[in-house]
Design an enzyme around this catalytic site. Structure first.
Site, short mmCIF file in Angstrom:
data_model
loop_
_atom_site.label_atom_id
_atom_site.label_comp_id
_atom_site.label_asym_id
_atom_site.label_seq_id
_atom_site.Cartn_x
_atom_site.Cartn_y
_atom_site.Cartn_z
N SER A 13 38.95 40.00 54.05
CA SER A 13 38.74 41.11 53.43
C SER A 13 38.03 41.10 52.54
O SER A 13 38.18 41.50 52.18
CB SER A 13 40.89 41.11 53.49
OG SER A 13 40.84 40.17 52.27
N ASN A 14 37.80 39.67 51.52
CA ASN A 14 37.37 39.61 50.27
C ASN A 14 35.71 39.60 50.81
O ASN A 14 35.02 40.36 50.27
CB ASN A 14 37.17 37.64 49.78
CG ASN A 14 38.22 37.80 49.22
OD1 ASN A 14 38.77 38.51 47.94
ND2 ASN A 14 39.50 37.71 49.55
N LEU A 87 33.21 22.03 53.49
CA LEU A 87 32.47 21.49 52.16
C LEU A 87 31.14 21.79 52.29
O LEU A 87 30.59 21.40 53.83
CB LEU A 87 33.24 20.38 52.31
CG LEU A 87 32.27 19.70 50.61
CD1 LEU A 87 33.37 20.25 49.43
CD2 LEU A 87 32.90 18.32 50.32
N ASN A 102 32.53 30.51 44.85
CA ASN A 102 33.95 30.35 45.49
C ASN A 102 34.83 31.30 44.96
O ASN A 102 34.98 30.80 43.74
CB ASN A 102 33.80 28.29 45.76
CG ASN A 102 34.94 28.67 46.64
OD1 ASN A 102 35.43 29.65 47.39
ND2 ASN A 102 36.11 27.76 46.66
N HIS A 104 38.40 30.58 44.33
CA HIS A 104 39.91 29.80 45.07
C HIS A 104 41.45 30.99 44.78
O HIS A 104 41.67 31.01 43.69
CB HIS A 104 40.10 28.33 44.38
CG HIS A 104 41.06 27.49 44.80
ND1 HIS A 104 41.17 27.33 46.06
CD2 HIS A 104 42.42 26.93 44.09
CE1 HIS A 104 42.33 25.97 46.03
NE2 HIS A 104 43.15 26.51 44.96
C1 GRF Z 1 41.54 34.19 49.64
O1 GRF Z 1 42.76 33.94 49.18
C2 GRF Z 1 40.01 32.67 48.95
O2 GRF Z 1 41.16 32.83 48.23
C3 GRF Z 1 40.68 31.44 49.70
O3 GRF Z 1 40.96 31.86 51.14
C4 GRF Z 1 41.19 33.56 51.19
C5 GRF Z 1 40.80 33.97 52.04
O4 GRF Z 1 40.81 35.99 52.14
N1 GRF Z 1 39.78 31.00 49.56
P1 GRF Z 1 39.82 36.56 53.20
O5 GRF Z 1 39.37 35.60 54.28
O6 GRF Z 1 39.05 37.27 52.12
O7 GRF Z 1 40.96 37.46 53.80
#
Ligand code: GRF
Length: 189
Positions: A13-14, A87, A102, A104
């Site tokens: 989704s990101n 990693l 990245n 988090h």
């Molecule tokens: C997000 O919460 C990000 O912070 C973490 O993994 C999740 C990924 O979500 N690293 P998506 O696949 O982008 O929906």
């Protein structure tokens, strides 16, 4: 033109928010999606937006030049990790140095490190009875979640929150901030 590669392992989704953010950009192009899970939904999202994608195994990432060759071939200038669970190997971190970012889903340095991903993070935050959680956007080095912090945003954790509801709140923050923080970093290149 800055070419971006997004590494993701899951839903993406990101990644999709980032693709949408730069869709009409004259300076930045999401050129490639790289994924270590052949059935991850991020690959479908990439296809929906006509973005090329490649998949690779952990071994191919760490023991072969498949991934770094793809980055070179696609003239990638900047790497975004968006829910990428492996990693980054030393050769890629060295080549891209400060050009890997990245996100988090917690307020680092708390609730970071190996094994701290997805629901595990939100469950740990709730078990620790934290009153706030949030997101950390940071540079990437060769250790999980230890690169310099670029940006953090907070959200309240309520008594009623479960790992699931907290994850939803965190995703909203991620979608709101991650694309524009990437854009700010690209402006500094
Ligand atoms: C997000 O919460 C990000 O912070 C973490 O993994 C999740 C990924 O979500 N690293 P998506 O696949 O982008 O929906």
């Amino acid at each position: 033109m800055n070419n971006i590669a997004i590494f993701a392992s899951g839903s993406g989704s990101n990644a999709e928010q980032i693709i949408k953010h730069f869709k009409d950009s004259k300076t930045t192009k999401v050129e490639l999606i790289l994924c270590n899970k052949p059935d991850a939904f991020v690959l479908q999202r990439a296809e929906n937006h006509n973005i090329k994608s490649i998949t690779f195994t952990k071994n191919e990432l760490c023991q072969s030049s498949k991934v770094i060759d793809a980055l070179t071939e696609h003239k990638i200038d900047y790497i975004v990790l968006a829910g990428f669970l492996l990693l980054m190997p030393a050769n890629i971190v060295e080549k891209y140095n400060t050009k890997i970012i990245n996100i988090h889903p917690a307020l680092l340095p708390k609730f970071g490190g190996k094994g701290m991903y997805g629901e595990n993070v939100h469950r740990a935050v709730i078990e620790a009875k934290e009153s706030t959680s949030g997101i950390t956007i940071h540079h990437v080095n060769q250790h999980f979640d230890e690169g310099d912090t670029i940006f953090q945003a907070e959200v309240a954790v309520c008594k009623e929150d479960t790992a699931e509801t907290l994850a939803q709140k965190i995703h909203q923050l991620e979608h709101k901030y991650f694309p524009s923080i990437i854009e700010q970093q690209l402006e500094k290149l």
